[in-house]
Design a protein around this motif. Structure first.
Motif, PDB file in Angstrom:
ATOM      1  N   ALA A 173      30.409   0.323 -10.419  1.00  0.00           N
ATOM      2  CA  ALA A 173      31.570   0.549  -9.713  1.00  0.00           C
ATOM      3  C   ALA A 173      32.611  -0.485 -10.393  1.00  0.00           C
ATOM      4  N   MET A 174      32.316  -1.587 -11.327  1.00  0.00           N
ATOM      5  CA  MET A 174      33.342  -2.186 -11.697  1.00  0.00           C
ATOM      6  C   MET A 174      33.858  -1.511 -13.111  1.00  0.00           C
ATOM      7  N   GLU A 175      33.234  -0.914 -13.433  1.00  0.00           N
ATOM      8  CA  GLU A 175      33.674   0.020 -14.611  1.00  0.00           C
ATOM      9  C   GLU A 175      35.295   1.285 -13.416  1.00  0.00           C
ATOM     10  N   LYS A 176      34.691   1.622 -12.536  1.00  0.00           N
ATOM     11  CA  LYS A 176      35.994   2.494 -12.109  1.00  0.00           C
ATOM     12  C   LYS A 176      36.706   1.876 -11.559  1.00  0.00           C
ATOM     13  N   LEU A 177      36.560   0.567 -11.632  1.00  0.00           N
ATOM     14  CA  LEU A 177      37.827  -0.370 -10.724  1.00  0.00           C
ATOM     15  C   LEU A 177      38.674  -0.861 -12.048  1.00  0.00           C
ATOM     16  N   VAL A 178      37.777  -0.768 -12.625  1.00  0.00           N
ATOM     17  CA  VAL A 178      38.434  -1.412 -14.076  1.00  0.00           C
ATOM     18  C   VAL A 178      39.574   0.081 -14.718  1.00  0.00           C
ATOM     19  N   GLY A 179      38.957   0.902 -14.840  1.00  0.00           N
ATOM     20  CA  GLY A 179      39.815   2.362 -14.994  1.00  0.00           C
ATOM     21  C   GLY A 179      40.719   2.725 -14.309  1.00  0.00           C
ATOM     22  N   PHE A 180      41.089   2.385 -12.959  1.00  0.00           N
ATOM     23  CA  PHE A 180      42.024   1.948 -11.726  1.00  0.00           C
ATOM     24  C   PHE A 180      42.929   1.115 -11.926  1.00  0.00           C
ATOM     25  N   LEU A 181      42.508  -0.113 -12.079  1.00  0.00           N
ATOM     26  CA  LEU A 181      43.507  -1.037 -12.599  1.00  0.00           C
ATOM     27  C   LEU A 181      44.311  -1.040 -13.840  1.00  0.00           C
ATOM     28  N   LEU A 182      43.919  -0.141 -14.751  1.00  0.00           N
ATOM     29  CA  LEU A 182      44.751  -0.354 -16.211  1.00  0.00           C
ATOM     30  C   LEU A 182      45.152   1.385 -16.564  1.00  0.00           C
ATOM     31  N   LYS A 183      45.067   1.977 -15.323  1.00  0.00           N
ATOM     32  CA  LYS A 183      45.710   2.413 -15.063  1.00  0.00           C
ATOM     33  C   LYS A 183      46.699   2.807 -14.104  1.00  0.00           C
ATOM     34  N   ASN A 184      46.793   2.202 -13.984  1.00  0.00           N
ATOM     35  CA  ASN A 184      47.833   1.901 -12.485  1.00  0.00           C
ATOM     36  C   ASN A 184      48.543   0.921 -12.520  1.00  0.00           C
ATOM     37  N   GLY A 207       0.588  -0.905  -0.181  1.00  0.00           N
ATOM     38  CA  GLY A 207      -0.260   0.612  -0.368  1.00  0.00           C
ATOM     39  C   GLY A 207       0.426   0.914  -0.202  1.00  0.00           C
ATOM     40  N   ALA A 208       2.137   1.301  -0.075  1.00  0.00           N
ATOM     41  CA  ALA A 208       2.463   2.323   0.023  1.00  0.00           C
ATOM     42  C   ALA A 208       2.800   2.884  -1.300  1.00  0.00           C
ATOM     43  N   GLU A 209       3.457   3.846  -1.309  1.00  0.00           N
ATOM     44  CA  GLU A 209       2.724   5.134  -2.958  1.00  0.00           C
ATOM     45  C   GLU A 209       3.966   5.095  -2.588  1.00  0.00           C
ATOM     46  N   ASN A 210       5.509   5.442  -1.556  1.00  0.00           N
ATOM     47  CA  ASN A 210       6.504   5.788  -1.904  1.00  0.00           C
ATOM     48  C   ASN A 210       7.463   4.790  -1.928  1.00  0.00           C
ATOM     49  N   ARG A 211       7.512   3.889  -3.167  1.00  0.00           N
ATOM     50  CA  ARG A 211       8.094   2.808  -3.576  1.00  0.00           C
ATOM     51  C   ARG A 211       9.164   2.833  -4.125  1.00  0.00           C
ATOM     52  N   SER A 212      10.094   4.283  -4.148  1.00  0.00           N
ATOM     53  CA  SER A 212      11.867   4.330  -4.788  1.00  0.00           C
ATOM     54  C   SER A 212      12.561   3.210  -4.446  1.00  0.00           C
ATOM     55  N   ALA A 213      13.760   3.280  -4.646  1.00  0.00           N
ATOM     56  CA  ALA A 213      15.106   2.556  -4.192  1.00  0.00           C
ATOM     57  C   ALA A 213      15.755   2.067  -4.424  1.00  0.00           C
ATOM     58  N   GLN A 214      17.075   1.883  -4.325  1.00  0.00           N
ATOM     59  CA  GLN A 214      17.973   2.095  -4.994  1.00  0.00           C
ATOM     60  C   GLN A 214      18.848   1.263  -4.894  1.00  0.00           C
ATOM     61  N   PHE A 215      19.667   0.562  -5.641  1.00  0.00           N
ATOM     62  CA  PHE A 215      20.932  -0.702  -5.982  1.00  0.00           C
ATOM     63  C   PHE A 215      21.916  -0.139  -5.649  1.00  0.00           C
ATOM     64  N   ARG A 216      23.261  -0.252  -4.075  1.00  0.00           N
ATOM     65  CA  ARG A 216      24.593   0.314  -4.487  1.00  0.00           C
ATOM     66  C   ARG A 216      25.390  -0.934  -4.170  1.00  0.00           C
ATOM     67  N   THR A 217      25.985  -0.592  -5.607  1.00  0.00           N
ATOM     68  CA  THR A 217      27.387  -1.154  -4.419  1.00  0.00           C
ATOM     69  C   THR A 217      28.995  -0.973  -4.641  1.00  0.00           C
ATOM     70  N   VAL A 218      29.477  -1.062  -3.432  1.00  0.00           N
ATOM     71  CA  VAL A 218      30.627  -1.108  -2.362  1.00  0.00           C
ATOM     72  C   VAL A 218      31.724  -2.063  -2.944  1.00  0.00           C
ATOM     73  N   ILE A 219      33.078  -0.989  -4.299  1.00  0.00           N
ATOM     74  CA  ILE A 219      33.831  -1.856  -4.291  1.00  0.00           C
ATOM     75  C   ILE A 219      35.190  -1.683  -3.518  1.00  0.00           C
ATOM     76  N   ALA A 220      35.670  -2.347  -2.603  1.00  0.00           N
ATOM     77  CA  ALA A 220      36.845  -2.087  -1.944  1.00  0.00           C
ATOM     78  C   ALA A 220      38.098  -3.072  -2.694  1.00  0.00           C
TER      79      ALA A 220
END
Ligand code: ITT
Length: 191
Positions: free
Chosen positions: A180-191, A107-120
């Motif tokens: 999140a993974m694109e940021k990690l791959v970018g970092f690894l390929l640059k460093n 019955g909730a009107e506000n059904r907003s949600a997000q998935f958040r991934t953190v990669i360490a």
């Protein structure tokens, strides 16, 4: 380049391998003969991701990354969030978690949600964090069969299908984990 992905979740491993394609060689915990459960005692996604990656670095000596993901629901002040895997109790299955969430939002009107991934990433004695967010909403019943976890009830903004209906290829091109993974791959390929 070769790097260990510290997860016990086969679905995550499959997604990460598809997202990285030929750019990195991803070793699993089984590949390095690690068959231990890593206890997630943190109170944030960042802490848990660092615990998982740090455990493998310390005990097994490999450079390593880990993914901690939560479903953050607006009407529930961000719950289940870091507790997404045990929302309906320890050892519960994804169907129980989804049923509990659908009930909480009945019955909730506000059904907003997000998935958040953190990669360490723990590499060369240093820690790095990368994140990815996708916004959407929780629909009123489960739909679709692909993906895993909460995918049958999450519909990303701009689509009229759930992640579980969109299929792996679409999910892996827009998901929290892909961002999140694109940021990690970018970092690894640059460093
Ligand atoms: P690890 O071994 O990597 O820790 P896990 O399954 O315990 O695997 P998390 O601690 O990150 O993973 O728990 C997050 C829960 O959220 C997980 O149990 C899934 O049910 C759900 N989840 C994670 N990623 C998801 C995705 O892409 N789509 C749907 N549900 C997801």
């Amino acid at each position: 380049r070769e790097i260990v992905f510290a997860t016990n979740n086969q679905h995550k491993l499959d997604e990460i391998r598809k997202i990285t394609g030929g750019r990195l060689r991803i070793l699993s915990l089984a590949d390095i003969d690690c068959h231990e459960e890593i206890e997630e005692t943190g109170s944030t996604l960042e802490e848990n991701a660092l615990i998982k990656a740090g455990f493998v670095r310390e005990k097994y000596g490999y450079d390593c990354f880990a993914d901690d993901t939560g479903l953050e629901v607006g009407a529930l002040d961000g719950a289940p969030g870091v507790y997404s895997s045990r929302y309906a109790g320890n050892g519960c299955n994804p169907a129980d978690n989804m049923d509990k969430l659908l009930l909480a939002l009945k019955g909730a009107e506000n059904r907003s949600a997000q998935f958040r991934t953190v990669i360490a990433l723990v590499i060369n004695g240093k820690e790095h964090l990368f994140d990815g967010v996708i916004k959407g909403k929780i629909i009123e019943e489960k739909r679709g069969t692909t993906g895993f976890g909460y995918d049958p009830i999450f519909m990303p903004d701009g689509y009229d299908k759930t992640f579980a209906e969109l299929g792996n290829e679409v999910k892996n091109s827009i998901s929290h984990r892909a961002l999140a993974m694109e940021k990690l791959v970018g970092f690894l390929l640059k460093n």
